[in-house]
Design an enzyme around this catalytic site. Structure first.
Site, PDB file in Angstrom:
ATOM      1  N   SER A  55     -10.180  -0.940   6.613  1.00  0.00           N
ATOM      2  CA  SER A  55      -9.461  -0.859   5.317  1.00  0.00           C
ATOM      3  C   SER A  55      -8.809  -1.730   4.949  1.00  0.00           C
ATOM      4  CB  SER A  55      -8.350   0.614   5.494  1.00  0.00           C
ATOM      5  OG  SER A  55      -9.037   1.626   5.697  1.00  0.00           O
TER       6      SER A  55
ATOM      7  N   LYS B 116       0.881  -1.206   0.001  1.00  0.00           N
ATOM      8  CA  LYS B 116       0.191  -0.027   0.232  1.00  0.00           C
ATOM      9  C   LYS B 116       0.913   1.310   0.067  1.00  0.00           C
ATOM     10  CE  LYS B 116      -4.037   1.811   2.446  1.00  0.00           C
ATOM     11  NZ  LYS B 116      -4.793   1.594   3.744  1.00  0.00           N
TER      12      LYS B 116
ATOM     13  N   SER C   1      -9.570   1.417   2.666  1.00  0.00           N
ATOM     14  CA  SER C   1      -8.508   2.242   1.887  1.00  0.00           C
ATOM     15  C   SER C   1      -7.531   1.352   1.079  1.00  0.00           C
ATOM     16  CB  SER C   1      -8.058   3.454   2.443  1.00  0.00           C
ATOM     17  OG  SER C   1      -7.246   3.064   3.535  1.00  0.00           O
TER      18      SER C   1
END
Length: 485
Positions: A188, A83, A164
């Site tokens: 997330s 990420k 996310s």
């Protein structure tokens, strides 16, 4: 080349690497080809934000090491995506999806990235994400960032990706990498894991280091594995472990961390397990089709020997409401992170980022920056606000002591079972672990999963339950990457 990369596991890839059927260099090239064909053209799911320019060199080096010395372990030569809020001290940026940080380089690896490199993993690139972990504004779609654009769900274009860690989940789902690392503050990892039909492990806060990760909350953040199988997720978890004295949360894990979590992979792990289902509140947003999928999953668990306590209500569920905790923690956490990047960093404070966005509104403010403004101008950054202090204490009381702890103790539970990621709000505020596992698909092809949750450092129990469910009911299927429904 005969090796089939689609849905290949770490163990399968490792065996092929050991026999010389493939090399890590060839493996990286196969993933890059899939990214070129399906992420950046064709479907253009847009999950990969940046490729490590050194990936092939690293792969070749690890191939040579394998030949001369043998593999370091299961992750030797395995390509991993990260990420884009996780620092790498190399030639890649760390931007959290923000154009304001598009030219930002970290001076050193995050602690967990050092651990991955030591394990022999290939850091292949960065995955797109919801900008600032979905803490930039209201109404921004999950999976959107000003730097990377919109991530799309490969199973159904009308289904959100979840946020996310959207790119991390979609890249794994599409077989653009072997495994990926996401982060979670409140759903997330679990949310995009659920909507990407993959495994997502959200660890106990304190199990693995948060140092070197662009933060959202100093009390709720954690990184975690994302994979196509429970075993692969656990192998990645093993590689992320390590005691980091710079992370105060890790002081809570003394005597509670296991060196190898694969010992808890038990295909009969549901036999005799007591699993509770909190139906009140957590089922209100389910469609009839999703409810049917969930109930079918529960029936299968019963068949595999689990004792289901249904309902096992969390009596505080409806008392848990908006909390100012993350809003208050964001500015201080972010400013401290930016300060550690050094004097040459393009952005030194949250206000610098806000000002940059104001100066480039067309590129950066498609959905505004209301949350950034709230964090900058309505919080002191000192954690002295009475509302913050009360909210933090309330969250711990309602989510831990009177919430999850009380319910599990009352019913003598091994775990709680939630539909999709709907338990993330309470588990994240408690700092407790969860694992999401695919459990089916709607008639429109949208993935649906179930989440096992428990108390702090009870990952062994969750791994046992999730693995047993997965092995006895292998539901996951790869997206076709040919056409949307």
């Amino acid at each position: 080349m005969s090796f089939e990369i689609v849905e290949a596991t770490i163990s399968e890839i490792g065996a092929a690497l050991d026999t010389g059927e493939i090399t890590s260099r060839q493996l990286v090239l196969m993933y890059l080809e899939r990214i070129a064909d399906h992420d950046k053209s064709g479907l253009t799911v847009n999950s990969v934000l940046e490729i490590n320019p050194d990936a092939l060199f690293i792969a070749e080096s690890l191939d040579t090491e394998r030949q001369l010395q043998g593999p370091r372990g299961p992750l030797h030569g395995i390509p991993v995506l990260l990420k884009d809020n996780i620092n790498t001290g190399d030639n890649m940026h760390t931007s959290a999806g923000s154009l304001a940080l598009a030219d930002s380089f970290a001076g050193e690896d995050a602690f967990i990235i050092s651990r991955l490199r030591e394990a022999g993993a290939i850091i292949m690139g960065k995955a797109n994400m919801t900008e600032f972990a979905n803490f930039m504004t209201n109404g921004m779609p999950s999976g959107y960032s000003s730097r990377g654009g919109q991530v799309l769900n490969p199973y159904n274009i009308s289904t959100p990706t979840g946020g996310s860690s959207a790119g991390s989940a979609v890249a794994v789902a599409c077989n653009f990498c072997t495994v990926s690392v996401g982060t979670e503050t409140s759903g997330s990892i679990l949310n995009p894991g659920n909507l990407g039909s993959i495994i997502g492990i959200k660890p106990t806060v304190g199990l693995i280091s948060r140092s070197g990760i662009l933060p959202l909350s100093s009390t709720q953040d954690t990184a975690g594995p994302m994979a196509r199988t429970v075993r692969d997720a656990v192998l990645l978890l093993n590689a992320l472990l390590g005691q980091d004295e710079k992370d105060a949360a890790m002081g809570t894990n003394r005597g509670k961390v296991h060196e190898d979590y694969t010992v808890f992979l038990d295909a009969n792990g549901l036999q005799g397990a007591r699993i509770g289902i909190p139906r009140d509140y957590y089922f209100e947003e389910l469609t009839e089709e999703q409810l049917a999928l969930f109930n079918a999953s529960v029936d299968r668990m019963r068949e595999l020997g689990a004792t289901i306590i249904d309902p096992a209500e969390i009596t505080t569920a409806r008392e848990i409401s908006y909390s100012s905790v993350v809003l208050n923690e964001f500015k201080t956490s972010l400013n401290a992170y930016l300060a550690r990047l050094g004097p040459g960093a393009p952005m030194r404070t949250l206000k610098d980022i806000i000002d940059f966005n104001h100066a480039h509104p067309v590129q950066t403010l498609k959905f505004g920056q209301a949350t950034l403004l709230d964090a900058e101008y309505t919080t002191s950054g000192t954690f002295t606000e009475p509302q913050y202090l009360r909210d933090r204490m309330t969250d711990l009381r309602l989510c831990k002591e009177q919430g999850i702890d009380a319910t599990m103790r009352e019913h003598q539970l091994d775990a709680l079972l939630f539909p999709a990621d709907f338990g993330a709000r309470i588990t994240s505020r408690a700092g407790y672990p969860s694992i999401v596992v695919p459990s089916g698909y709607t008639s429109a092809g949208a993935p649906f999963g179930v989440t096992f949750s428990a108390r702090a450092y009870e990952e062994p129990v969750l791994i046992r339950l999730a693995y047993a469910y997965e092995q006895n009911y292998k539901v996951r299927k790869a997206p076709s990457l040919k056409s949307f429904i």
